[in-house]
Design a protein around this motif. Sequence first.
Motif, PDB file in Angstrom:
ATOM      1  N   TRP A  94       2.875   4.230  -4.877  1.00  0.00           N
ATOM      2  CA  TRP A  94       2.001   3.471  -3.991  1.00  0.00           C
ATOM      3  C   TRP A  94       2.621   3.252  -2.609  1.00  0.00           C
ATOM      4  CZ3 TRP A  94      -0.282  -1.910  -5.721  1.00  0.00           C
ATOM      5  CH2 TRP A  94      -1.392  -2.208  -4.942  1.00  0.00           C
ATOM      6  N   MET A  95       3.949   3.132  -2.527  1.00  0.00           N
ATOM      7  CA  MET A  95       4.613   2.847  -1.248  1.00  0.00           C
ATOM      8  C   MET A  95       4.365   3.931  -0.192  1.00  0.00           C
ATOM      9  SD  MET A  95       7.080   0.011  -1.666  1.00  0.00           S
ATOM     10  CE  MET A  95       8.307   0.481  -0.572  1.00  0.00           C
ATOM     11  N   PRO A  96       4.589   5.224  -0.460  1.00  0.00           N
ATOM     12  CA  PRO A  96       4.314   6.219   0.588  1.00  0.00           C
ATOM     13  C   PRO A  96       2.832   6.363   0.927  1.00  0.00           C
ATOM     14  CG  PRO A  96       5.222   7.281  -1.358  1.00  0.00           C
ATOM     15  CD  PRO A  96       5.239   5.817  -1.611  1.00  0.00           C
ATOM     16  N   ILE A  97       1.961   6.051  -0.034  1.00  0.00           N
ATOM     17  CA  ILE A  97       0.523   6.101   0.254  1.00  0.00           C
ATOM     18  C   ILE A  97       0.168   5.053   1.303  1.00  0.00           C
ATOM     19  CG2 ILE A  97      -1.775   5.683  -0.716  1.00  0.00           C
ATOM     20  CD1 ILE A  97      -0.722   6.900  -3.332  1.00  0.00           C
ATOM     21  N   ILE A  98       0.668   3.843   1.150  1.00  0.00           N
ATOM     22  CA  ILE A  98       0.412   2.792   2.130  1.00  0.00           C
ATOM     23  C   ILE A  98       1.050   3.144   3.466  1.00  0.00           C
ATOM     24  CG2 ILE A  98       0.880   0.384   2.700  1.00  0.00           C
ATOM     25  CD1 ILE A  98       0.620  -0.242  -0.254  1.00  0.00           C
ATOM     26  N   ILE A 102      -1.149   3.582   6.895  1.00  0.00           N
ATOM     27  CA  ILE A 102      -0.925   2.756   8.078  1.00  0.00           C
ATOM     28  C   ILE A 102      -0.540   3.625   9.266  1.00  0.00           C
ATOM     29  CG2 ILE A 102       0.568   0.983   9.066  1.00  0.00           C
ATOM     30  CD1 ILE A 102       0.655  -0.264   6.275  1.00  0.00           C
ATOM     31  N   ARG A 103       0.234   4.672   9.049  1.00  0.00           N
ATOM     32  CA  ARG A 103       0.666   5.538  10.144  1.00  0.00           C
ATOM     33  C   ARG A 103      -0.521   6.268  10.776  1.00  0.00           C
ATOM     34  NH1 ARG A 103       4.288   9.786   8.052  1.00  0.00           N
ATOM     35  NH2 ARG A 103       5.812   8.117   7.947  1.00  0.00           N
ATOM     36  N   TYR A 104      -1.436   6.779   9.964  1.00  0.00           N
ATOM     37  CA  TYR A 104      -2.534   7.575  10.507  1.00  0.00           C
ATOM     38  C   TYR A 104      -3.716   6.742  10.971  1.00  0.00           C
ATOM     39  CZ  TYR A 104      -0.112  11.722   9.012  1.00  0.00           C
ATOM     40  OH  TYR A 104       0.816  12.709   8.859  1.00  0.00           O
ATOM     41  N   ASN A 105      -3.972   5.628  10.333  1.00  0.00           N
ATOM     42  CA  ASN A 105      -5.147   4.835  10.691  1.00  0.00           C
ATOM     43  C   ASN A 105      -4.820   3.628  11.545  1.00  0.00           C
ATOM     44  OD1 ASN A 105      -6.614   6.595   9.161  1.00  0.00           O
ATOM     45  ND2 ASN A 105      -6.760   5.242   7.395  1.00  0.00           N
ATOM     46  N   GLY A 106      -3.608   3.167  11.495  1.00  0.00           N
ATOM     47  CA  GLY A 106      -3.236   1.986  12.242  1.00  0.00           C
ATOM     48  C   GLY A 106      -3.558   0.696  11.523  1.00  0.00           C
TER      49      GLY A 106
END
Length: 116
Positions: A94-98, A102-106
């Motif tokens: 779950w950690m890299p998914i979040i 956050i990186r791509y959508n802000g």
Amino acid sequence: MSVIKPLPNEEVVLPAADSPASVRMTSEPWFLVRDKSPWTYYNKPITLIAIGGLVFFGGIILTALYFKYVSVPYALGPVCLSIGLMFLITGIVWMPIIKQTIRYNGSPPFYLLLMS
């Protein structure tokens, strides 16, 4: 064929003094604007990892006690091992998914907002 067009730069809009809502629109990149701490997004995966690790470690201890012929229910160790491993892996994945979201959508996706 669609062409991706850049968004126009937006001005900083300050709310009126009597306005209860504060809307912040800025032309700064998303990584310079930090409204929330990382704990806001990562609290659930970190909690899952901690609980999963503890249950998994407890399963290891219970399994070792069973094989040392201590009076322990025979299925308790493997059950704790499997449940703890499931929680641990779920939190780790779950950690890299979040982070990527956050990186791509802000901002976090809608389903993360529903779970908080």
